[in-house]
Design an enzyme around this catalytic site. Structure first.
Site, PDB file in Angstrom:
ATOM      1  N   TYR A 142      -0.397 -11.376 -12.709  1.00  0.00           N
ATOM      2  CA  TYR A 142       0.037 -11.084 -13.079  1.00  0.00           C
ATOM      3  C   TYR A 142       2.112 -10.692 -13.547  1.00  0.00           C
ATOM      4  O   TYR A 142       2.496 -10.387 -12.779  1.00  0.00           O
ATOM      5  CB  TYR A 142      -0.066  -9.550 -12.389  1.00  0.00           C
ATOM      6  CG  TYR A 142       0.307  -8.472 -13.064  1.00  0.00           C
ATOM      7  CD1 TYR A 142      -1.281  -7.960 -14.482  1.00  0.00           C
ATOM      8  CD2 TYR A 142       1.239  -7.038 -13.077  1.00  0.00           C
ATOM      9  CE1 TYR A 142      -0.609  -6.802 -15.131  1.00  0.00           C
ATOM     10  CE2 TYR A 142       1.244  -6.240 -14.158  1.00  0.00           C
ATOM     11  CZ  TYR A 142       0.195  -5.810 -15.277  1.00  0.00           C
ATOM     12  OH  TYR A 142       0.452  -4.961 -15.796  1.00  0.00           O
ATOM     13  N   ASP A 244       9.030 -14.318 -10.688  1.00  0.00           N
ATOM     14  CA  ASP A 244       8.414 -13.082 -10.224  1.00  0.00           C
ATOM     15  C   ASP A 244       8.508 -12.166  -8.617  1.00  0.00           C
ATOM     16  O   ASP A 244       7.247 -12.252  -9.056  1.00  0.00           O
ATOM     17  CB  ASP A 244       7.760 -12.738 -11.592  1.00  0.00           C
ATOM     18  CG  ASP A 244       7.180 -11.687 -11.982  1.00  0.00           C
ATOM     19  OD1 ASP A 244       8.405 -10.748 -10.829  1.00  0.00           O
ATOM     20  OD2 ASP A 244       6.094 -11.452 -12.518  1.00  0.00           O
ATOM     21  N   LYS A 271      10.621  -2.263 -10.245  1.00  0.00           N
ATOM     22  CA  LYS A 271       9.911  -1.885  -8.777  1.00  0.00           C
ATOM     23  C   LYS A 271      10.747  -1.074  -8.142  1.00  0.00           C
ATOM     24  O   LYS A 271      11.227  -0.166  -8.263  1.00  0.00           O
ATOM     25  CB  LYS A 271       8.216  -2.470  -8.425  1.00  0.00           C
ATOM     26  CG  LYS A 271       7.714  -3.054  -9.678  1.00  0.00           C
ATOM     27  CD  LYS A 271       5.962  -2.650  -9.605  1.00  0.00           C
ATOM     28  CE  LYS A 271       5.160  -3.476 -10.304  1.00  0.00           C
ATOM     29  NZ  LYS A 271       4.105  -2.456  -9.774  1.00  0.00           N
TER      30      LYS A 271
HETATM   31  C1  LIG Z   1       4.093  -8.784 -10.747  1.00  0.00           C
HETATM   32  C2  LIG Z   1       4.735  -8.170 -11.596  1.00  0.00           C
HETATM   33  N1  LIG Z   1       5.211  -8.559 -12.455  1.00  0.00           N
HETATM   34  C3  LIG Z   1       5.569  -7.282 -13.165  1.00  0.00           C
HETATM   35  C4  LIG Z   1       5.065  -7.096 -13.599  1.00  0.00           C
HETATM   36  C5  LIG Z   1       5.222  -5.281 -14.202  1.00  0.00           C
HETATM   37  O1  LIG Z   1       6.150  -4.563 -13.854  1.00  0.00           O
HETATM   38  P1  LIG Z   1       6.225  -3.367 -15.235  1.00  0.00           P
HETATM   39  O2  LIG Z   1       4.954  -2.509 -14.098  1.00  0.00           O
HETATM   40  O3  LIG Z   1       7.757  -2.318 -14.513  1.00  0.00           O
HETATM   41  O4  LIG Z   1       6.305  -3.280 -16.533  1.00  0.00           O
HETATM   42  C6  LIG Z   1       4.172  -5.917 -12.013  1.00  0.00           C
HETATM   43  C7  LIG Z   1       3.893  -4.899 -11.945  1.00  0.00           C
HETATM   44  O5  LIG Z   1       2.898  -4.459 -11.696  1.00  0.00           O
HETATM   45  C8  LIG Z   1       3.926  -6.957 -11.385  1.00  0.00           C
HETATM   46  O6  LIG Z   1       3.214  -6.704  -9.860  1.00  0.00           O
END
Ligand SMILES: Cc1ncc(COP(=O)(O)O)c(C=O)c1O
Length: 437
Positions: A142, A244, A271
């Site tokens: 994700y 990420d 986050k």
């Molecule tokens: C690993 C990862 N990357 C990207 C995102 C996307 O972040 P946002 O919800 O702030 O757009 C998330 C969100 O849960 C995530 O867990």
């Protein structure tokens, strides 16, 4: 889950004017979402006055829990002085200086408003830097809501194809075919198979994107040999390596990359680095980050680096120092051990994965090795949903996948409560687990 009359009434109103009653599908489970009254420290209280320990932390975005005093004070002072300007602010410079001091891979950083945006900016930066279009990602991972990042986010046994050559599966109906063609999907933690897939596109790949503890893949940390293989392959083939660390940056002062001793070219964050406010950030090496200013990648955002987020983020991160990181990681070890004990005592086929201050319970006897292993059966899914309901009713809030994230106001008493509640919940669903019929 027990009835919550005030939440139910709010949801009735919400459904009339919001599709599904919400603005984020994450909140949809059971008859209605719970509506919060307030949060303080590691506790949240819903509109019916029920208090719960919050192990969800707005999907891992609160590292200091709710209404953390130093953030409230600093943000309140900034609110008196304005929230967003068509001018740069010192708050941005201070936060950027702090963040760049946390990892040797961060020469420069750009702030955006979400993890989705950070990953999107990273993919576009990689394309602009390399002049290539394809992005490789791990099956099931994700990375937010950018079309490309969504590919193979939730494939099923019906469409995921061969294990050693996963299909590129769209998430949303109407995803353009070109998006699928430009994504290369690799299996997790299997260097040989992943490299074989990458080799088929050696001269077309702009970057390989990896989450070092991917939640959807079971929250199993990436293996050092897998990540080293990707680092070597990208360097040899003129592609970039992007981490990420939207969730995993909490693992060390400088994120999982410092624990793994890998230097990615780009790192997406979000986050918890926003101190409770919407945030995203992309950090990387001087030469790659130059694309933002040399005309290759024009990039702006109305609320990017607004001084409220920059202030909250700096305070949160300065107070999440080496000592705080170590303490929370040890508490994570204690939580995994306590839950493992609960599983043994309840005598159920279940296991706990995760690392540092992140963990996840699976209703499977063995820890998953990849997305396909982690994929729950219909029985496991139903049992997990009951488990989450039982925990909710006992004053414990987890992420709906039975994942949990710790915050600094927590200590061993909160973990002991979680383990006790988990033991009771596992005992309640035991029959369904050992005899699915
Ligand atoms: C690993 C990862 N990357 C990207 C995102 C996307 O972040 P946002 O919800 O702030 O757009 C998330 C969100 O849960 C995530 O867990």
């Amino acid at each position: 889950m027990s009835l919550s009359p005030k939440s139910a009434a709010l949801f009735d109103r919400a459904r009339k004017i919001l599709p599904g009653g919400v603005s984020r599908n994450t909140l949809l489970r059971g008859a209605h979402p719970l509506y919060v009254d307030y949060g303080k420290g590691c506790k949240v209280v819903d509109v019916d006055g029920v208090e719960r320990i919050d192990f969800a932390n707005n999907m891992a975005s609160h590292i200091h829990g709710h209404a953390f005093g130093p953030i409230v004070d600093a943000v309140s002072a900034q609110l008196q002085r304005g929230t967003a300007f068509t001018m740069a602010t010192e708050a941005e410079v201070l936060f950027a200086e702090h963040m760049c001091s946390r990892s040797p891979a961060f020469d420069k950083i750009r702030f955006v408003n979400s993890g989705t945006e950070a990953v999107m900016a990273g993919m576009k930066a990689a394309r602009a830097f390399t002049g290539r279009t394809k992005i490789a990602k791990v099956e099931g991972s994700y990375h937010g809501a950018y079309d490309y990042a969504e590919v193979s986010q939730a494939p099923t046994p019906e469409n995921w194809g061969q294990l050693d050559h996963p299909n590129a599966v769209p998430l949303a109906q109407g995803t353009p075919k070109a998006v699928l063609t430009d994504m290369v999907i690799i299996p997790f933690n299997d260097p040989e198979k992943a490299i074989a897939v990458l080799n088929e596109h050696a001269h077309e790949i702009a970057c390989v994107l990896i989450d070092p503890i991917p939640h959807r893949i079971g929250m199993v940390p990436v293996s050092p040999d897998f990540v080293q293989a990707l680092r070597k392959w990208t360097t040899r083939n003129g592609a970039l390596l992007m981490f990420d660390e939207v969730i995993t940056f909490r693992s060390e002062v400088g994120g999982m990359q410092t624990r793994l001793k890998v230097t990615p070219d780009l790192t997406a964050m979000g986050k918890m680095i926003g101190g409770g406010f919407p945030v995203g950030a992309l950090a990387g090496s001087n030469d790659v980050m130059e694309v933002f200013v040399n005309g290759r990648l024009p990039h702006s955002g109305t609320f990017s680096a607004n001084p409220v987020t920059m202030t909250a983020g700096r305070v949160a991160m300065e107070l999440f120092d080496a000592e705080a990181v170590t303490r929370l990681n040890k508490l994570g070890d204690y939580a995994r051990a306590s839950l493992t004990d609960a599983i043994k005592v309840a005598d159920v086929p279940a296991c706990v994965t995760g690392a540092g201050s992140l963990f996840r319970l699976h209703l499977k006897a063995d820890a998953p090795r990849n997305y396909r292993d982690a994929h729950p059966t219909a029985n496991e899914k139903a049992a997990l949903s009951s488990l989450i309901d039982l925990l909710y009713d006992d004053g414990i809030m987890m992420i709906h996948t039975a994942a949990a994230t710790l915050s600094t106001p927590m200590g061993t008493p909160e973990i002991d409560r979680l383990a006790e509640s988990m033991l009771n919940a596992l005992r309640s669903i035991r029959e369904r687990l050992i005899d699915p019929s």
